[in-house]
Design a protein around this motif. Structure first.
Motif, short mmCIF file in Angstrom:
data_model
loop_
_atom_site.label_atom_id
_atom_site.label_comp_id
_atom_site.label_asym_id
_atom_site.label_seq_id
_atom_site.Cartn_x
_atom_site.Cartn_y
_atom_site.Cartn_z
N LEU A 173 19.96 8.17 -11.86
CA LEU A 173 19.19 7.84 -10.69
C LEU A 173 17.77 8.16 -10.78
CD1 LEU A 173 21.78 8.26 -7.64
CD2 LEU A 173 20.69 6.06 -8.52
N ASP A 174 17.78 9.30 -11.52
CA ASP A 174 16.41 9.93 -11.91
C ASP A 174 15.55 8.81 -12.95
OD1 ASP A 174 16.65 11.94 -10.18
OD2 ASP A 174 17.04 13.43 -11.78
N ARG A 175 16.47 8.40 -13.62
CA ARG A 175 15.85 7.34 -14.75
C ARG A 175 15.29 6.08 -14.12
NH1 ARG A 175 17.37 8.06 -20.64
NH2 ARG A 175 17.68 10.08 -20.67
N LEU A 176 16.34 5.71 -13.17
CA LEU A 176 15.66 4.37 -12.33
C LEU A 176 14.70 4.60 -11.33
CD1 LEU A 176 19.29 3.11 -11.57
CD2 LEU A 176 17.93 2.12 -13.04
N THR A 212 10.71 2.83 -11.41
CA THR A 212 9.96 2.24 -10.57
C THR A 212 8.52 2.96 -10.58
OG1 THR A 212 10.44 3.96 -8.75
CG2 THR A 212 11.87 1.87 -8.94
N THR A 213 8.29 4.23 -10.90
CA THR A 213 6.95 4.72 -10.89
C THR A 213 6.09 4.16 -11.76
OG1 THR A 213 8.17 7.00 -10.18
CG2 THR A 213 5.87 7.12 -10.79
N GLU A 214 6.77 4.11 -13.16
CA GLU A 214 6.16 3.24 -14.24
C GLU A 214 5.78 2.06 -13.97
OE1 GLU A 214 8.59 3.35 -17.78
OE2 GLU A 214 8.94 5.29 -17.71
N LEU A 215 6.65 1.06 -13.27
CA LEU A 215 6.12 -0.15 -12.97
C LEU A 215 5.09 -0.08 -11.85
CD1 LEU A 215 9.70 -1.81 -12.24
CD2 LEU A 215 7.74 -2.54 -13.95
N TYR A 216 5.08 0.85 -10.84
CA TYR A 216 4.16 0.92 -9.81
C TYR A 216 2.75 1.07 -10.58
CZ TYR A 216 1.52 2.86 -6.05
OH TYR A 216 0.63 3.30 -5.20
N MET A 229 10.95 6.83 -3.79
CA MET A 229 11.95 7.25 -2.86
C MET A 229 12.90 6.29 -2.42
SD MET A 229 12.03 10.35 -2.19
CE MET A 229 13.01 10.33 -0.55
N PHE A 230 12.82 4.99 -2.83
CA PHE A 230 13.76 3.92 -2.65
C PHE A 230 14.95 4.41 -3.09
CE2 PHE A 230 15.71 0.01 -4.32
CZ PHE A 230 16.13 -0.50 -3.16
N VAL A 231 14.77 4.59 -4.51
CA VAL A 231 15.97 4.99 -5.27
C VAL A 231 16.46 6.46 -5.03
CG1 VAL A 231 16.84 5.61 -7.76
CG2 VAL A 231 15.34 3.62 -7.26
N PHE A 232 15.60 7.40 -4.89
CA PHE A 232 16.04 8.84 -4.80
C PHE A 232 16.58 9.06 -3.33
CE2 PHE A 232 12.18 10.08 -7.53
CZ PHE A 232 13.15 9.81 -8.80
N SER A 233 16.38 8.02 -2.24
CA SER A 233 17.01 8.44 -1.02
C SER A 233 18.75 7.81 -1.12
CB SER A 233 16.19 7.60 -0.10
OG SER A 233 16.54 6.12 -0.33
N ILE A 234 19.08 7.39 -1.93
CA ILE A 234 20.38 7.23 -2.04
C ILE A 234 21.38 8.36 -2.46
CG2 ILE A 234 20.68 6.26 -4.38
CD1 ILE A 234 22.48 4.18 -3.70
N LYS A 235 20.67 9.22 -3.29
CA LYS A 235 21.31 10.57 -3.53
C LYS A 235 22.25 11.21 -2.31
CE LYS A 235 18.68 12.00 -7.69
NZ LYS A 235 17.83 13.15 -8.16
N GLU A 236 21.47 11.49 -1.58
CA GLU A 236 21.96 12.05 -0.30
C GLU A 236 23.43 11.49 0.27
OE1 GLU A 236 19.98 13.46 3.43
OE2 GLU A 236 22.30 14.19 3.79
N GLY A 267 0.78 -1.35 -0.12
CA GLY A 267 0.23 0.04 0.05
C GLY A 267 0.68 1.31 0.22
N PHE A 268 1.94 1.10 -0.56
CA PHE A 268 2.99 2.37 -0.69
C PHE A 268 2.49 3.29 -1.84
CE2 PHE A 268 6.95 1.80 1.79
CZ PHE A 268 6.64 0.87 2.48
N THR A 269 2.66 4.73 -1.57
CA THR A 269 2.13 5.68 -2.72
C THR A 269 3.43 5.56 -3.73
OG1 THR A 269 3.44 7.35 -1.68
CG2 THR A 269 1.02 7.04 -1.01
N PRO A 270 3.16 6.19 -4.97
CA PRO A 270 4.19 5.96 -5.79
C PRO A 270 5.49 6.68 -5.28
CG PRO A 270 2.07 6.83 -6.68
CD PRO A 270 1.89 6.48 -5.50
#
Lengths: 134, 130, 285
Positions: C129-132, C136-140, C95-102, C87-90
């Motif tokens: 990372l944005d592409r990846l 995930t959003t597309e897959l979602y 954020m799984f991928v984006f959170s690695i940025k910091e 039940g996660f939001t898109p």
């Protein structure tokens, strides 16, 4: 659209019509089509195969498993080098017939497919493409 | 050449189609049946297509022709056992087989033929067909 | 491979992998992924880093396309699937991928002293990372569409019950708007039940259908024709006044037997099949 599989089946004699039906059925089953969708595409293929044999002087069918990124589908390309069709619009109309048929071949096959296209030049031959998606 | 067997049951001829019919076989069936109707003086023809997975316009036309020819020879034709997927496809194809009577299975088809021969519904049907 | 050609990104992912993993997991735990267990986050993150490293090492382009990125995408597909199911939001999924940025950028800053080169590296990494993340959003979205499609199918089946009224008599009460797809399901369902029950008559009751347009009328006619081909007759009941008007105004030939109510249709069906129902008791005699 990506073609994932491309197979060639001859379509020259009346017996080949039965073979085309069998091959198309096997592909639709493998793709997981519903029974009704299987039957529709097999029947459409039978109509066009008969046209290829009787009016096109025989030819071939390409059975192509295609994918548009979301869905899988089956595309059937019938090719002959026969006399061709002079007036496609007329040939597509219901009840039009050159032979002894009911004239439902082309128009009926179109109604049974989701994708349908026909290309023909007098003296050069005819190509009919049928397609259905899962 | 292979042949579709025709069985005689009382006043009826029973044909059970069990193979994917190619065009020649369908034509041969048409010839055999008309000959058999005359030879046996059959009053009814029952065609069981429950094993058929495909009925295209050619086979459909053959069924129509058989029914029309039988009628000329004073026999009633009933096609039984058409599968749902085949029926949906035939309708979509644009073939309604309006000259052919139908029943769900061989038993019901046999009963229908008896009623037709005995004339209890024959007149009503004749009006509908006209 | 010349060492000078190795990208600082690969250096970090190769050399400081456990450190990167730790700070990434910590970052995820601190920001809204609280619904998930730490072990699961750690496991998914570790697998992502492993495949991410292999993809970088194979010299794959920074556009996240091509066969080298396939394994990375498989991990992301898995992540997307589990998170959708929970039940996660898109955005939470992405954020799984984006959170690695910091943590990753922090390490890049330490590894690349030259300002211009640092900007370049950060830019390339962020594009990748944005592409990846978008993947995930597309897959979602695809997963959600699949869920919706399945529910629609289930709904269709639920909404078209075929009931056996009497020996050899089926009834199909249709409630709600008939669209093309629903009519097809209704049709197939009815025809199959006709075979299963050996029913000679089917009553299609459309009392609960608010409108009938040309398409729906055509579908009804097709259903009735198909049933006839199989050897069964259909009776339509419950045609509402407005629908009768529509049918005439549209110039449709509804060449079928129709009755005002299901009860009338049932009476006709009994008569046709040679059956009767009467009151018990002396009145009958």
């Amino acid at each position: 659209m990506r073609v994932e599989k491309d197979e060639l089946v001859p379509c020259r004699t009346a017996d080949d019509i039965v073979r085309v039906r069998k091959e198309v059925r096997a592909r639709t089953v493998a793709l997981g089509f519903t029974l009704v969708d299987q039957t529709k595409l097999v029947t459409a293929a039978s109509e066009i195969a008969r046209n290829t044999v009787e009016h096109g002087g025989g030819g071939i069918v390409r059975l192509q498993v295609v994918n548009d990124g979301v869905r899988n589908g089956l595309r059937l390309v019938f090719e002959d080098r026969g006399p061709g069709i002079r007036d496609i619009a007329l040939a597509m109309s219901d009840r039009y017939s050159t032979g002894t048929g009911l004239g439902l071949g082309l128009s009926g096959a179109k109604r049974l497919s989701q994708d349908f296209s026909i290309d023909s030049k007098p003296g050069e031959g005819t190509t009919v493409v049928l397609g259905r998606w899962k | 050449m292979e042949q579709i067997p025709i069985l005689r049951i009382g006043r009826c001829l029973l044909v059970t189609i069990q193979v994917d019919m190619h065009d020649r076989l369908a034509m041969a069936l048409q010839d055999d049946l008309t000959e058999k109707i005359v030879a046996t003086r059959a009053r009814g023809v029952l065609i069981d297509i429950s094993a058929l997975e495909v009925v295209d316009s050619f086979i459909g036309r053959t069924l129509n022709n058989i029914a029309a020819m039988a009628r000329v020879l004073d026999a009633q034709t009933v096609v039984v056992g058409m599968r749902p997927a085949v029926a949906i496809t035939l309708v979509e194809l644009g073939l309604s087989l309006s000259g052919v009577k139908t029943a769900l299975d061989v038993d019901k088809g046999m009963a229908l033929i008896s009623r037709l021969i005995d004339g209890s519904v024959a007149s009503a049907d004749a009006r509908r067909e006209g | 491979m010349a060492d000078a050609g190795r990208s600082p990104l690969l250096e970090i992912v190769e050399g400081n992998r456990s450190q990167l993993l730790e700070s990434w997991v910590a970052h995820q735990l601190g920001s809204g992924s609280g619904q998930m267990r730490e072990s699961e986050i750690r496991e998914q993150s570790s697998r992502f880093l492993e495949e991410f490293r292999s993809a970088l090492r194979s010299g794959a382009g920074g556009d996240a396309e091509g066969p080298s990125w396939q394994r990375v995408k498989e991990v992301l597909a898995e992540v997307s699937r589990t998170r959708t199911a929970e039940g996660f939001t898109p955005s939470q999924t992405a954020m799984f991928v984006f959170s690695i940025k910091e943590p990753l950028f922090r390490m890049l800053r330490a590894a690349v002293p030259d300002g211009a080169q640092l900007a370049e590296e950060i830019w390339k990494t962020t594009v990748l990372l944005d592409r990846l993340g978008l993947y995930t959003t597309e897959l979602y979205q695809k997963t959600r569409e699949e869920v919706i499609r399945r529910q629609q199918l289930e709904l269709l089946e639920l909404s078209t019950p075929v009931v056996e009224l009497w020996d050899g008599i089926l009834a199909l009460p249709i409630i709600g708007t008939l669209d093309s797809e629903r009519t097809q399901t209704v049709m197939e369902n009815l025809l199959q039940r006709i075979v299963d029950a050996g029913a000679e008559i089917a009553i299609i009751d459309i009392t609960g259908v608010p409108t009938v347009d040309t398409l729906v009328a055509q579908h009804l006619i097709k259903t009735i024709s198909a049933a006839r081909l199989m050897g069964a007759d259909c009776i339509i009941s419950g045609i509402r006044p407005q629908i009768a008007q529509t049918i005439v105004h549209l110039g449709l030939q509804l060449d079928v037997v129709s009755k005002a109510t299901m009860a009338d249709a049932f009476a006709l069906a009994l008569k046709r099949t040679g059956q009767r129902i009467g009151r018990s008791g002396p009145a009958q005699a």
